[in-house]
Design a protein around this motif. Structure first.
Motif, short mmCIF file in Angstrom:
data_model
loop_
_atom_site.label_atom_id
_atom_site.label_comp_id
_atom_site.label_asym_id
_atom_site.label_seq_id
_atom_site.Cartn_x
_atom_site.Cartn_y
_atom_site.Cartn_z
N HIS A 49 0.88 -1.17 0.00
CA HIS A 49 0.00 0.00 0.00
C HIS A 49 0.91 1.21 0.00
CE1 HIS A 49 -3.21 -2.78 1.08
NE2 HIS A 49 -2.34 -3.31 1.92
N LYS A 50 0.79 2.06 -1.01
CA LYS A 50 1.70 3.21 -1.11
C LYS A 50 0.88 4.49 -1.26
CE LYS A 50 5.51 0.65 -1.31
NZ LYS A 50 6.17 -0.05 -2.40
N LEU A 51 1.32 5.49 -0.54
CA LEU A 51 0.63 6.79 -0.59
C LEU A 51 1.27 7.66 -1.66
CD1 LEU A 51 -1.40 8.82 0.63
CD2 LEU A 51 0.39 9.48 2.25
N PHE A 52 0.44 8.19 -2.55
CA PHE A 52 0.92 9.06 -3.64
C PHE A 52 0.35 10.46 -3.48
CE2 PHE A 52 1.52 4.87 -5.29
CZ PHE A 52 2.58 4.96 -6.17
N SER A 53 1.15 11.45 -3.83
CA SER A 53 0.63 12.82 -3.82
C SER A 53 1.07 13.55 -5.09
CB SER A 53 1.11 13.57 -2.58
OG SER A 53 2.48 13.38 -2.40
N PRO A 54 0.27 14.56 -5.51
CA PRO A 54 0.59 15.26 -6.75
C PRO A 54 1.81 16.18 -6.58
CG PRO A 54 -1.29 16.28 -5.69
CD PRO A 54 -0.95 15.07 -4.88
N LEU A 55 2.45 16.46 -7.68
CA LEU A 55 3.65 17.30 -7.68
C LEU A 55 3.47 18.38 -8.75
CD1 LEU A 55 6.42 16.37 -6.22
CD2 LEU A 55 7.21 16.03 -8.55
N ASN A 56 3.79 19.61 -8.42
CA ASN A 56 3.75 20.68 -9.42
C ASN A 56 4.79 21.72 -9.03
OD1 ASN A 56 3.18 22.45 -11.43
ND2 ASN A 56 0.97 22.51 -11.09
N GLU A 57 5.99 21.55 -9.55
CA GLU A 57 7.11 22.44 -9.19
C GLU A 57 7.72 23.00 -10.45
OE1 GLU A 57 9.79 19.98 -6.98
OE2 GLU A 57 8.43 19.81 -5.27
N HIS A 58 7.83 24.33 -10.52
CA HIS A 58 8.43 25.00 -11.68
C HIS A 58 7.79 24.54 -12.98
CE1 HIS A 58 11.48 25.91 -8.71
NE2 HIS A 58 11.73 24.64 -8.56
N GLY A 80 3.77 16.00 -12.00
CA GLY A 80 4.05 14.59 -11.79
C GLY A 80 3.48 14.14 -10.46
N TRP A 81 4.10 13.17 -9.84
CA TRP A 81 3.62 12.68 -8.55
C TRP A 81 4.77 12.16 -7.72
CZ3 TRP A 81 2.60 10.52 -13.31
CH2 TRP A 81 3.15 9.27 -13.56
N ARG A 82 4.47 12.00 -6.43
CA ARG A 82 5.48 11.52 -5.50
C ARG A 82 4.93 10.30 -4.78
NH1 ARG A 82 6.50 16.02 -2.79
NH2 ARG A 82 8.55 16.30 -3.71
N GLU A 96 11.88 7.28 -1.24
CA GLU A 96 10.91 8.23 -1.80
C GLU A 96 11.15 8.29 -3.30
OE1 GLU A 96 9.70 12.31 -0.03
OE2 GLU A 96 11.20 12.72 -1.56
N ILE A 97 10.07 8.24 -4.06
CA ILE A 97 10.20 8.25 -5.52
C ILE A 97 9.35 9.38 -6.09
CG2 ILE A 97 9.74 6.94 -7.64
CD1 ILE A 97 10.20 4.37 -5.97
N THR A 98 9.95 10.18 -6.97
CA THR A 98 9.16 11.21 -7.65
C THR A 98 9.23 10.96 -9.16
OG1 THR A 98 11.07 12.69 -7.69
CG2 THR A 98 9.50 13.01 -5.93
N TYR A 99 8.14 11.26 -9.80
CA TYR A 99 8.11 11.15 -11.26
C TYR A 99 7.63 12.49 -11.82
CZ TYR A 99 7.87 9.73 -15.94
OH TYR A 99 8.13 9.67 -17.27
N MET A 100 8.39 13.05 -12.75
CA MET A 100 8.02 14.32 -13.37
C MET A 100 7.99 14.19 -14.87
SD MET A 100 10.44 16.77 -11.07
CE MET A 100 11.71 15.53 -11.09
N LEU A 136 -1.55 13.30 -17.44
CA LEU A 136 -0.72 14.51 -17.33
C LEU A 136 -0.16 14.93 -18.69
CD1 LEU A 136 1.19 14.07 -13.94
CD2 LEU A 136 -0.97 15.21 -14.40
N LYS A 137 0.05 13.96 -19.53
CA LYS A 137 0.53 14.27 -20.87
C LYS A 137 -0.54 15.06 -21.63
CE LYS A 137 2.95 12.14 -24.65
NZ LYS A 137 3.52 10.97 -25.28
N ARG A 138 -1.79 14.62 -21.48
CA ARG A 138 -2.89 15.37 -22.11
C ARG A 138 -2.97 16.78 -21.54
NH1 ARG A 138 -5.47 10.25 -22.27
NH2 ARG A 138 -6.26 10.50 -20.16
N GLU A 139 -2.79 16.90 -20.22
CA GLU A 139 -2.84 18.21 -19.58
C GLU A 139 -1.68 19.09 -20.09
OE1 GLU A 139 -4.51 20.24 -17.97
OE2 GLU A 139 -3.03 21.62 -17.11
#
Ligand code: FES
Ligand SMILES: [Fe+2]
Length: 361
Positions: free
Chosen positions: A197-206, A210-212, A236-240, A334-337
């Motif tokens: 079970h992994k908790l994900f949160s949105p990422l929006n920097e500069h 992506g997500w973390r 911790e893993i981030t994807y942008m 996110l690609k569509r966005e």
């Protein structure tokens, strides 16, 4: 059943965003050590020919790698540390793309050097990596970076995947293939699959969306980490988007950071770069071992993706399931966005909400 359970996969939908190469982004171009002082190399990025060079002061620069005269690759010419000379007729270009000499012209002929320039790209060197900005933005923001972990030992490997960026990205981010594709005593075994079970949160920097995957105890079935870092780390893993994944594993005493970046060569080929940093004592000695392990691991991913490409040639109906395929779904969302924001001339938004995802791996 949740109606979202098995949404049709966008991967095969030619009308959707599949295969589109996103612009207005920093792309990993090469490790810094690949471009020596007073040297140039050629790369193809998103179908564009790019000359990457390092001038005599050590600064990295990038130019469109075709001569404005007859199209010859400038990177095949001579570079003296200040100007690139085309190998065909000797036109010369400064590192910002300005033409400085057209040897065949008499003074009264046009064009003169001042009339000519070749396109330059923004290039930046950071943490042993060279990034090139593909796009026209005036303020492109900072390049992606890994957390600073002090006395770092760096290592880089890269590999070409014969597929578009989407298949490379989704193949690498897939969380459920480990026990099958990377079957190995040192990594994890099929019989050690268990529920996560992994908790994900949105990422929006500069402007990078992506997500973390929030800090969690690394899988107890990942023996490699424990061997390498001498204990069970927090990860911790981030994807942008478009294509950068950063993994940071820390035992509190020692750290490992992995930066994985997929850069489209063109619509059919993707170069996957993997840069690694760690501060385990004696880390330099471990380099050959880590390199061999990382190369084998990435090649297993490459072959898994190639098997998928071979199957997809028959246009099968496919699906993206929950929750194991949720990251691939986010990637396409996110690609569509990304494309919608560009078309509408507005900042990118991140439609992801914090969520816990569960899967067995
Ligand atoms: S093609 Fe480059 S100088 Fe002619
Ligand atoms: Fe993998």
């Amino acid at each position: 059943m949740n109606p979202d359970q098995t949404a049709p996969a966008d991967i095969n939908d030619p009308t959707a965003v599949a295969g589109v190469m996103l612009r207005e982004a920093w792309y990993y171009a090469a490790p810094a050590h690949a471009v020596g002082r007073r040297k140039t190399i050629h790369k193809t990025l998103l179908g564009e020919p790019v000359l990457i060079g390092r001038d005599s002061h050590g600064h990295v620069f990038a130019l469109r790698d075709t001569c404005p005269h007859r199209g010859t690759l400038l990177s095949r010419g001579h570079f003296d540390g200040a100007e690139v000379e085309c190998p065909y007729h000797g036109w010369r270009f400064a590192t910002d793309g300005r033409c400085t000499a057209i040897p065949s012209q008499t003074p009264d002929q046009r064009p003169q050097p001042n009339d000519i320039r070749t396109q330059s790209y923004r290039a930046q060197e950071a943490q042993g990596n060279i990034w090139i900005y593909i796009g026209e933005a005036q303020t492109p923001g900072p390049v992606p970076d890994v957390p600073v972990i002090g006395d770092q030992f760096g290592l880089h490997i890269s590999m070409v995947f014969d597929c578009n960026i989407d298949l490379a990205v989704s193949g690498l981010m897939d969380p459920a293939h480990g026990a099958f594709v990377h079957r190995s005593a040192i990594w994890r075994m099929q019989k050690s699959i268990y529920e996560k079970h992994k908790l994900f949160s949105p990422l929006n920097e500069h402007g990078r969306i992506g997500w973390r995957m929030d800090k969690h105890q690394a899988s107890s079935n990942s023996r490699a980490y424990r061997l390498f870092l001498g204990g069970a780390p927090q990860t911790e893993i981030t994807y942008m988007l478009p294509s950068v994944r950063i993994e940071h594993a820390s035992t509190g005493l020692y750290d490992y950071c992995g930066l994985t970046a997929c850069t489209p060569i063109d619509a059919q080929r993707t170069e996957v770069h993997h840069a690694m940093y760690w501060n385990v004592p004696g880390g330099a000695v471990l380099k050959p071992l880590v390199r061999a392990f990382a190369w084998r691991f990435l090649d297993q991913d490459r072959r898994a993706v190639m098997d998928m490409v071979a199957g997809l040639k028959f246009n099968p109906a496919t699906m993206l399931i929950r929750d194991a395929d949720q990251q691939t779904r986010w990637y396409f969302k996110l690609k569509r966005e990304w494309l919608a924001a560009a078309a509408e001339g507005r900042p990118r938004l991140n439609p992801i909400s914090p969520i816990t995802l569960s899967w067995r791996s």
